[in-house]
Motif scaffolding. Structure first.
Motif, PDB file in Angstrom:
ATOM      1  N   SER A  72      75.394  69.876 -19.571  1.00  0.00           N
ATOM      2  CA  SER A  72      74.819  69.104 -18.464  1.00  0.00           C
ATOM      3  C   SER A  72      75.908  68.402 -17.665  1.00  0.00           C
ATOM      4  O   SER A  72      75.924  68.457 -16.429  1.00  0.00           O
ATOM      5  CB  SER A  72      73.825  68.069 -19.002  1.00  0.00           C
ATOM      6  N   LEU A 111      68.139  71.310 -15.002  1.00  0.00           N
ATOM      7  CA  LEU A 111      68.151  69.844 -14.979  1.00  0.00           C
ATOM      8  C   LEU A 111      67.267  69.308 -13.858  1.00  0.00           C
ATOM      9  O   LEU A 111      67.503  68.227 -13.329  1.00  0.00           O
ATOM     10  CB  LEU A 111      69.587  69.335 -14.796  1.00  0.00           C
ATOM     11  N   SER A 116      65.829  65.886 -14.575  1.00  0.00           N
ATOM     12  CA  SER A 116      66.742  64.883 -15.122  1.00  0.00           C
ATOM     13  C   SER A 116      67.071  63.828 -14.077  1.00  0.00           C
ATOM     14  O   SER A 116      67.532  64.149 -12.975  1.00  0.00           O
ATOM     15  CB  SER A 116      68.032  65.551 -15.603  1.00  0.00           C
ATOM     16  N   GLU A 157      62.347  62.100 -18.737  1.00  0.00           N
ATOM     17  CA  GLU A 157      63.384  62.588 -17.832  1.00  0.00           C
ATOM     18  C   GLU A 157      64.783  62.423 -18.403  1.00  0.00           C
ATOM     19  O   GLU A 157      65.679  63.220 -18.125  1.00  0.00           O
ATOM     20  CB  GLU A 157      63.264  61.866 -16.491  1.00  0.00           C
ATOM     21  N   TYR A 199      65.827  65.366 -20.555  1.00  0.00           N
ATOM     22  CA  TYR A 199      66.172  66.589 -19.834  1.00  0.00           C
ATOM     23  C   TYR A 199      67.688  66.735 -19.748  1.00  0.00           C
ATOM     24  O   TYR A 199      68.232  67.832 -19.854  1.00  0.00           O
ATOM     25  CB  TYR A 199      65.585  66.559 -18.419  1.00  0.00           C
ATOM     26  N   PHE A 200      68.358  65.620 -19.524  1.00  0.00           N
ATOM     27  CA  PHE A 200      69.813  65.651 -19.384  1.00  0.00           C
ATOM     28  C   PHE A 200      70.471  65.911 -20.729  1.00  0.00           C
ATOM     29  O   PHE A 200      71.369  66.740 -20.838  1.00  0.00           O
ATOM     30  CB  PHE A 200      70.291  64.320 -18.804  1.00  0.00           C
ATOM     31  N   SER A 228      69.822  69.403 -21.728  1.00  0.00           N
ATOM     32  CA  SER A 228      70.279  70.376 -20.728  1.00  0.00           C
ATOM     33  C   SER A 228      69.146  71.293 -20.280  1.00  0.00           C
ATOM     34  O   SER A 228      69.345  72.485 -20.025  1.00  0.00           O
ATOM     35  CB  SER A 228      71.441  71.222 -21.269  1.00  0.00           C
TER      36      SER A 228
END
Length: 702
Positions: free
Chosen positions: A52, A406, A409, A647, A650-651, A654
């Protein structure tokens, strides 16, 4: 060899004969399971997060000035933006870095933050009307232009009527003292036929009245934080392959412009009612939440029911009529009030939400501007320069972009991309052309530079020849002469239309540079060699890894690993104590057995080996069981994936799901820890067992 076989037979025979052994085995089993699963999950998350960070903005390595007061933090620090010294000329450091055989590309960067305003609905509509009158002023009036002007004027007049209705409702709640009489008077004037009948006599004066006296009474504009990265946009898109343009187009090569993050565009510039509908749908579809059971979803539904003003103010009279007709048809109602129809339409439940969601985008959305900003519009960005003064720049938004995987993210989606020339202007960088321009102005003004120590005497002393009253001196600076030739062309040039060469882009300031490697496995070695090569070239630079450049975000997995290892350490310390005590109890229970063995000739070394092998075998068997179960869990998780519930994940994942993998290192680490703990915890009980004499054993009761 025969003795070892005998010891193993004894160990296997005693493996499940004692409840104490089962207790010890259970501790070892769960400890091994924790090490295998926890270690594999954190390693997988570390790998995912590195993808990421590396694939979004950091690259494998970041390089910045060694004169910086703070450490580089691409995602911002706890106290705001880091205080970084400027790399004055990126073109000097790029060839030095690219000489390294493992360096693929070098991308200039600068991160900062600014403020933008989304503008309220009245402001935006008045701006459209002003543009139409300007067009009439320059091109003359046409039937089509007249129709557009009348339509927008009707829209403004309807908004004023809506504002008057809302003020009438507020009078029931507010005292006379709480109401501003100036605002009341202005609104009353804008409601009269006389004002609109005289509008064409002085359209710009009337617009100024509406902009200054009416628009501020509708406080629905938002002041938004905008985080951006100034970079060579072409080089950035080629180097970071996860980047993709979603809406609009990429900024043309060499031109000023901006790509807004799709995440930012959707979450901060979209019509709030539409955004809430999107959020409800996502929570229902992805996280399996229900409106009747989730307070957040219920709050969003309530806000959609009550906060319809943004939609009401967007619609002109024609679209208002169309919206009423469509909602009456959808709801099977004869209600004439659009406000009441909207409130009923947004009364969504788990049974009707999917239908209402489709109807919203099919029936209402075509009548609305879903976003405050359209692709191709110019955005005014206001930021503080490095010297502390405020700078505002208009920059054209060409499109939106996202990093694949992403999309949801916040950390990756909070970064907007801007061309490097605009970034330098916002940062307060003076290009050579601007410096030359300022020099010409100074020469034309007749001013001279004074030393600070003698400034007072030179300006106000008796021999200065100056008076405290200055007469106006028209023509002191003749702009027509100062801006002749090349400088004049530069001053008059439309910066939006100008195309910069690659040399112009690279010859200037940058705050850092992202280095993309050909072989990421050689990261540490490459960093060390880059430090040496930049030092040899006389460049004072810091070379840091992606993890350091990401700041606290990059250290997240490291901290999580430390927490896991600390937890494992505590668990196995407790296990060591329990195993030690349990083995001591087991040894005391086997005093007669050990004494008998000693009586028939068993040496102390044999007894010591017997106890150690039993415990190590116990650890190996239950540890293997824990490892097998852990491997099964990781295999299942690797196939199904772990969903990113919010959210932020998500980061770290990845993407929408983390697909963890189990490495041999996780299994080896688990076995080594288990065997060491088992062996260490048995040493003292084994030593006690060797001290048992045959006579002592014979005297011990059953």
């Amino acid at each position: 060899m025969g003795q070892l076989r005998l010891l193993l037979q004894v160990a296997f025979r005693n493996l499940f004969t004692s409840k104490i052994n089962i207790l010890i085995g259970g501790i070892i089993f769960f400890g091994t399971l924790l090490v295998v699963v926890g270690g594999a999950l954190l390693d997988s998350m570390d790998s995912a997060m590195s993808r990421s960070i590396i694939g979004s903005v950091a690259g494998h390595i970041q390089v910045y000035s060694d004169d910086s007061k703070d450490e580089l933090s691409l995602y911002g620090g706890m106290s705001g933006e880091p205080d970084l010294a400027v790399v004055d000329d990126f073109s000097r450091i790029k060839p030095v870095l690219e000489k390294h055989p493992n360096v693929k590309t070098v991308v200039p960067m600068g991160t900062s933050g600014a403020l933008i305003t989304s503008g309220n609905t009245v402001d935006l509509t008045l701006a459209r009307l002003r543009d139409l009158y300007k067009k009439r002023q320059t091109e003359g009036e046409s039937p089509a232009l007249r129709e557009n002007i009348d339509s927008v004027k009707g829209h403004v007049r309807q908004m004023v009527a809506l504002m008057e209705e809302q003020r009438a409702k507020s009078r029931e709640l507010l005292t006379e003292a709480a109401q501003d009489p100036v605002e009341v008077e202005a609104l009353a004037r804008a409601r009269t036929d006389a004002f609109w009948n005289a509008f064409e006599e002085d359209p710009f004066g009337s617009l100024e009245f509406l902009e200054n006296r009416i628009a501020p009474q509708l406080p629905d504009g938002d002041l938004l934080d905008l985080r951006y990265v100034g970079t060579d946009l072409d080089a950035f898109q080629k180097s970071f392959d996860r980047m993709e343009v979603v809406d609009g187009q990429a900024v043309p090569a060499g031109k000023r412009g901006m790509l807004m993050s799709k995440f930012y565009y959707e979450n901060f510039l979209k019509l709030k009612s539409a955004l809430r509908m999107d959020n409800i749908k996502q929570e229902r579809d992805v996280n399996q939440k229900r409106i009747d059971a989730d307070p957040t979803l219920q709050r969003w539904v309530k806000e959609n029911q009550t906060q319809t003003r943004e939609i009401l103010f967007q619609l002109d009279p024609v679209k208002t009529r169309q919206a009423v007709e469509r909602l009456q048809k959808v709801l099977g109602s004869q209600e004439p009030s659009l406000e009441k129809l909207l409130s009923e339409f947004f009364t969504t439940t788990d049974d009707n939400f999917d239908t209402r969601y489709q109807q919203f985008y099919a029936e209402l959305a075509p009548l609305l501007d879903l976003y405050r900003l359209r692709m191709g519009d110019s955005l005014t960005i206001t930021a503080f320069t490095r010297t502390g003064y405020v700078q505002s720049i208009n920059v054209k938004v060409y499109g939106t972009y996202q990093f694949k995987g992403l999309e949801k993210s916040f950390m990756a989606g909070a970064i907007n991309l801007m061309d490097l020339m605009t970034f330098r202007d916002l940062y307060g960088y003076l290009s050579p052309e601007r410096k030359a321009e300022i020099t010409e102005l100074q020469k034309g003004s007749g001013l001279k530079e004074l030393d600070r120590g003698s400034a007072e005497e030179a300006l106000f002393g008796e021999d200065s020849g100056n008076t405290l009253v200055a007469d106006a001196t028209p023509g002191l600076i003749e702009e027509s002469k100062v801006f002749e030739g090349g400088l004049g062309a530069l001053a008059r040039e439309d910066l939006v239309a100008r195309v910069y060469s690659q040399q112009e882009i690279e010859q200037g300031e940058a705050l850092s540079a992202a280095v993309i490697l050909k072989d990421p496995e050689q990261l540490d070695r490459t960093m060390e060699e880059l430090r040496e090569s930049t030092k040899a070239a006389g460049l004072k630079l810091r070379v840091v890894s992606w993890q350091q450049a990401a700041g606290i975000i990059g250290q997240f997995v490291l901290m999580a690993k430390l927490v896991l290892y600390f937890a494992v350490f505590i668990i196995f310390v407790v296990a060591l104590v329990i195993i030690n005590n349990a083995m001591m109890m087991a040894t005391l229970q086997r005093v007669r057995e050990v004494g008998t063995m000693r009586a028939i000739g068993a040496q102390r070394s044999f007894v010591l080996s017997m106890v150690l092998i039993e415990t190590v075998l116990l650890g190996a068997v239950f540890g293997l069981g824990g490892a097998l179960v852990g491997s099964g869990i990781m295999s299942a998780l690797g196939s199904a994936g772990i969903p990113a519930g919010n959210e932020a994940l998500y980061f770290f994942f990845s993407g929408p799901r983390l697909y963890p993998t189990l490495s041999a290192g996780n299994l080896i680490a688990a076995f080594v820890i288990v065997l060491l703990v088992s062996a260490i915890s048995t040493l003292y009980p084994a030593f006690l067992a060797t001290r048992v004499s045959p006579l002592q054993a014979m005297q011990t009761d059953e």
